[in-house]
Motif scaffolding. Structure first.
Motif, PDB file in Angstrom:
ATOM      1  N   UNK A  92       0.971  -1.035   0.176  1.00 22.53           N
ATOM      2  CA  UNK A  92       0.076  -0.099   0.165  1.00 22.53           C
ATOM      3  C   UNK A  92       0.691   1.058   0.572  1.00 22.53           C
ATOM      4  N   UNK A  93       0.561   2.292  -0.563  1.00 26.58           N
ATOM      5  CA  UNK A  93       0.760   3.051  -0.992  1.00 26.58           C
ATOM      6  C   UNK A  93      -0.001   4.672  -1.504  1.00 26.58           C
ATOM      7  N   UNK A  94       0.766   5.514   0.102  1.00 25.12           N
ATOM      8  CA  UNK A  94      -0.814   6.622  -0.148  1.00 25.12           C
ATOM      9  C   UNK A  94       0.244   7.798  -0.466  1.00 25.12           C
ATOM     10  N   UNK A  95      -0.813   8.326  -1.076  1.00 24.57           N
ATOM     11  CA  UNK A  95      -0.128   9.736  -2.240  1.00 24.57           C
ATOM     12  C   UNK A  95      -1.241  10.959  -1.590  1.00 24.57           C
ATOM     13  N   UNK A  96      -0.701  12.174  -2.353  1.00 19.23           N
ATOM     14  CA  UNK A  96      -2.157  13.042  -2.057  1.00 19.23           C
ATOM     15  C   UNK A  96      -3.252  13.102  -2.435  1.00 19.23           C
ATOM     16  N   UNK A  97      -2.820  12.721  -3.687  1.00 19.96           N
ATOM     17  CA  UNK A  97      -4.172  12.538  -4.634  1.00 19.96           C
ATOM     18  C   UNK A  97      -5.020  10.946  -4.695  1.00 19.96           C
ATOM     19  N   UNK A  98      -4.084   9.933  -4.824  1.00 22.65           N
ATOM     20  CA  UNK A  98      -4.805   8.214  -4.742  1.00 22.65           C
ATOM     21  C   UNK A  98      -3.485   7.959  -3.219  1.00 22.65           C
ATOM     22  N   UNK A  99      -4.686   6.175  -3.510  1.00 24.17           N
ATOM     23  CA  UNK A  99      -4.180   5.524  -3.094  1.00 24.17           C
ATOM     24  C   UNK A  99      -3.931   4.091  -4.041  1.00 24.17           C
ATOM     25  N   UNK A 100      -2.621   3.565  -4.016  1.00 21.42           N
ATOM     26  CA  UNK A 100      -2.185   2.603  -4.837  1.00 21.42           C
ATOM     27  C   UNK A 100      -1.879   1.281  -3.530  1.00 21.42           C
ATOM     28  N   UNK A 101      -2.071  -0.422  -4.633  1.00 21.87           N
ATOM     29  CA  UNK A 101      -1.692  -1.316  -3.584  1.00 21.87           C
ATOM     30  C   UNK A 101      -1.952  -2.479  -4.663  1.00 21.87           C
ATOM     31  N   UNK A 102      -0.948  -3.691  -4.135  1.00 16.40           N
ATOM     32  CA  UNK A 102      -1.002  -4.544  -5.427  1.00 16.40           C
ATOM     33  C   UNK A 102      -2.363  -5.323  -4.567  1.00 16.40           C
ATOM     34  N   UNK A 103      -3.317  -6.587  -5.796  1.00 14.31           N
ATOM     35  CA  UNK A 103      -4.162  -7.259  -4.652  1.00 14.31           C
ATOM     36  C   UNK A 103      -3.678  -8.534  -5.162  1.00 14.31           C
ATOM     37  N   UNK A 104      -4.217  -9.440  -4.362  1.00 13.27           N
ATOM     38  CA  UNK A 104      -3.124 -11.175  -4.096  1.00 13.27           C
ATOM     39  C   UNK A 104      -4.226 -11.578  -3.477  1.00 13.27           C
ATOM     40  N   UNK A 105      -5.264 -12.491  -4.835  1.00 15.92           N
ATOM     41  CA  UNK A 105      -6.519 -13.185  -4.518  1.00 15.92           C
ATOM     42  C   UNK A 105      -5.815 -15.225  -4.364  1.00 15.92           C
ATOM     43  N   UNK A 106      -4.667 -15.182  -4.525  1.00 15.54           N
ATOM     44  CA  UNK A 106      -4.703 -16.335  -4.810  1.00 15.54           C
ATOM     45  C   UNK A 106      -4.468 -17.069  -6.950  1.00 15.54           C
ATOM     46  N   UNK A 107      -5.137 -16.357  -7.733  1.00 17.22           N
ATOM     47  CA  UNK A 107      -5.163 -16.639  -8.407  1.00 17.22           C
ATOM     48  C   UNK A 107      -4.564 -15.593  -9.376  1.00 17.22           C
ATOM     49  N   UNK A 108      -3.865 -14.602  -8.693  1.00 18.22           N
ATOM     50  CA  UNK A 108      -3.078 -13.680  -9.453  1.00 18.22           C
ATOM     51  C   UNK A 108      -2.664 -11.922  -8.004  1.00 18.22           C
ATOM     52  N   UNK A 109      -1.985 -11.252  -8.917  1.00 16.94           N
ATOM     53  CA  UNK A 109      -2.224  -9.961  -8.300  1.00 16.94           C
ATOM     54  C   UNK A 109      -1.849  -8.692 -10.014  1.00 16.94           C
ATOM     55  N   UNK A 110      -2.681  -7.918  -8.795  1.00 13.79           N
ATOM     56  CA  UNK A 110      -3.401  -6.786  -9.706  1.00 13.79           C
ATOM     57  C   UNK A 110      -3.189  -5.233  -8.869  1.00 13.79           C
ATOM     58  N   UNK A 111      -2.903  -4.540  -9.492  1.00 13.73           N
ATOM     59  CA  UNK A 111      -2.069  -3.364  -9.402  1.00 13.73           C
ATOM     60  C   UNK A 111      -4.093  -2.549  -9.359  1.00 13.73           C
ATOM     61  N   UNK A 112      -4.312  -1.996  -7.979  1.00 11.09           N
ATOM     62  CA  UNK A 112      -5.803  -1.021  -7.983  1.00 11.09           C
ATOM     63  C   UNK A 112      -4.873  -0.169  -7.449  1.00 11.09           C
ATOM     64  N   UNK A 113      -5.618   1.110  -8.402  1.00  8.43           N
ATOM     65  CA  UNK A 113      -5.297   3.127  -7.649  1.00  8.43           C
ATOM     66  C   UNK A 113      -7.582   3.599  -7.077  1.00  8.43           C
ATOM     67  N   UNK A 114      -6.978   3.857  -5.800  1.00 11.49           N
ATOM     68  CA  UNK A 114      -8.654   4.311  -5.685  1.00 11.49           C
ATOM     69  C   UNK A 114      -7.903   5.623  -5.088  1.00 11.49           C
ATOM     70  N   UNK A 115      -8.862   6.830  -5.796  1.00 10.37           N
ATOM     71  CA  UNK A 115      -8.217   8.300  -5.618  1.00 10.37           C
ATOM     72  C   UNK A 115      -9.193   8.969  -4.741  1.00 10.37           C
ATOM     73  N   UNK A 116      -8.155   9.577  -4.153  1.00  7.90           N
ATOM     74  CA  UNK A 116      -8.603  10.072  -3.132  1.00  7.90           C
ATOM     75  C   UNK A 116     -10.233  11.718  -3.154  1.00  7.90           C
ATOM     76  N   UNK A 117     -10.692  11.123  -3.847  1.00  6.15           N
ATOM     77  CA  UNK A 117     -12.050  12.576  -4.860  1.00  6.15           C
ATOM     78  C   UNK A 117     -12.400  13.507  -2.689  1.00  6.15           C
ATOM     79  N   UNK A 118     -12.580  12.978  -2.104  1.00  2.77           N
ATOM     80  CA  UNK A 118     -13.274  13.755  -0.633  1.00  2.77           C
ATOM     81  C   UNK A 118     -12.915  12.630   0.616  1.00  2.77           C
TER      82      UNK A 118
END
Length: 284
Positions: A92-118
């Motif tokens: 998990x990496x927090x920035x001013x505008x968004x948060x990014x992290x890697x999601x691992x569900x056991x079948x693979x990994x994918x990058x996820x980006x969550x924008x901080x709008x509010x």
């Protein structure tokens, strides 16, 4: 609610409980319609561009892209735009505008980006940390050939049954979409097969078997599945027996057993109390 873009307004959706995995915008089989012939290559489109589809990371990575700009994804013949994933948060990496992290569900990994709008978005992301299991609802995107998720909500899993529920739901939807895709690509069915699909054959009518003991492949498997979906048998505690299948279709136990074994390999049936009783995965 999802606002139609790459962001989420932070209100509702994705609550971390079992009900959230099966209600409120999720995919159901009745929500698919086939595109007219020649307009989409047999691709099934959901009613409404933002229908939520439960998937695994592997399914996302295996999804095909259909148009020239590579903006559309297809899984089992169905166009995918909004997905639900459940897995463990990493890096998990927090920035001013968004948060990014890697999601691992056991079948693979994918990058996820969550924008901080509010403020509520920051609050939501403050409740989760590396190592937590989370439920992610978001849009499937691709940039420079790399697939990622733009999250509309990220919720902490507080009931670990939610993880099992999600993967069971993925299996259910996969089987249903695969069945719909098969029907779309094989529209013509023989009159005899159509008759068997409508009702179990009477005891004095047996399917015509080939020299190898099989009744026309797909026709026999469809007939056997009809037995497992018969309202009279579907609620039996221990499932349907090999003997019942053979009796209903007037075929030998050996043919019934080999066909059932084939359907188990396809994921359509599973054994219950022993190797003579089975249930359909769609019936539970």
């Amino acid at each position: 609610m999802y606002n139609g873009g790459d962001h989420y307004d932070g209100n509702g959706g994705g609550a971390a409980n079992a009900n959230s995995l099966f209600s409120g915008g999720g995919f159901m089989p009745s929500q698919t319609t086939n595109t007219p012939e020649g307009s989409g290559g047999g691709i099934t489109k959901t009613r409404g561009a933002q229908t939520l589809l439960p998937l695994t990371v592997k399914q996302i990575m295996d999804a095909s892209q259909t148009n020239d700009d590579k903006s559309s994804f297809v899984v089992n013949g169905t166009e995918v735009s909004t997905v639900r994933l459940v897995g463990r948060m990493m890096n998990k990496a927090e920035r001013i505008t968004d948060v990014r992290f890697i999601l691992d569900d056991g079948t693979g990994r994918i990058e996820v980006n969550r924008w901080a709008n509010e403020t509520s978005d920051n609050t939501e992301m403050g409740l989760v940390k590396d190592g937590d299991y989370v439920i992610v609802n978001g849009g499937l995107k691709a940039f420079q050939g790399k697939r990622h998720i733009v999250a509309y909500s990220v919720r902490l899993v507080t009931n670990y049954n939610d993880i099992t529920h999600h993967f069971l739901y993925c299996i259910y939807v996969h089987l249903d979409l695969a069945k719909a895709k098969k029907s779309a690509t094989q529209p013509q069915v023989t009159a005899n097969a159509s008759t068997w699909n409508q009702a179990p054959p009477p005891n004095n009518q047996a399917p015509t078997l080939s020299a190898s003991g099989n009744a026309g492949g797909q026709e026999l498997t469809d007939m056997v599945m009809n037995v497992f979906h018969d309202p009279v048998l579907v609620n039996l505690d221990h499932g349907v027996s090999i003997a019942q299948v053979a009796s209903r279709l007037n075929i030998s136990d050996a043919v019934a057993r080999s066909t059932v074994a084939h359907l188990i390999d396809l994921g359509n049936l599973y054994p219950t109390i022993d190797d003579n009783h089975y249930k359909s995965t769609l019936n539970g």
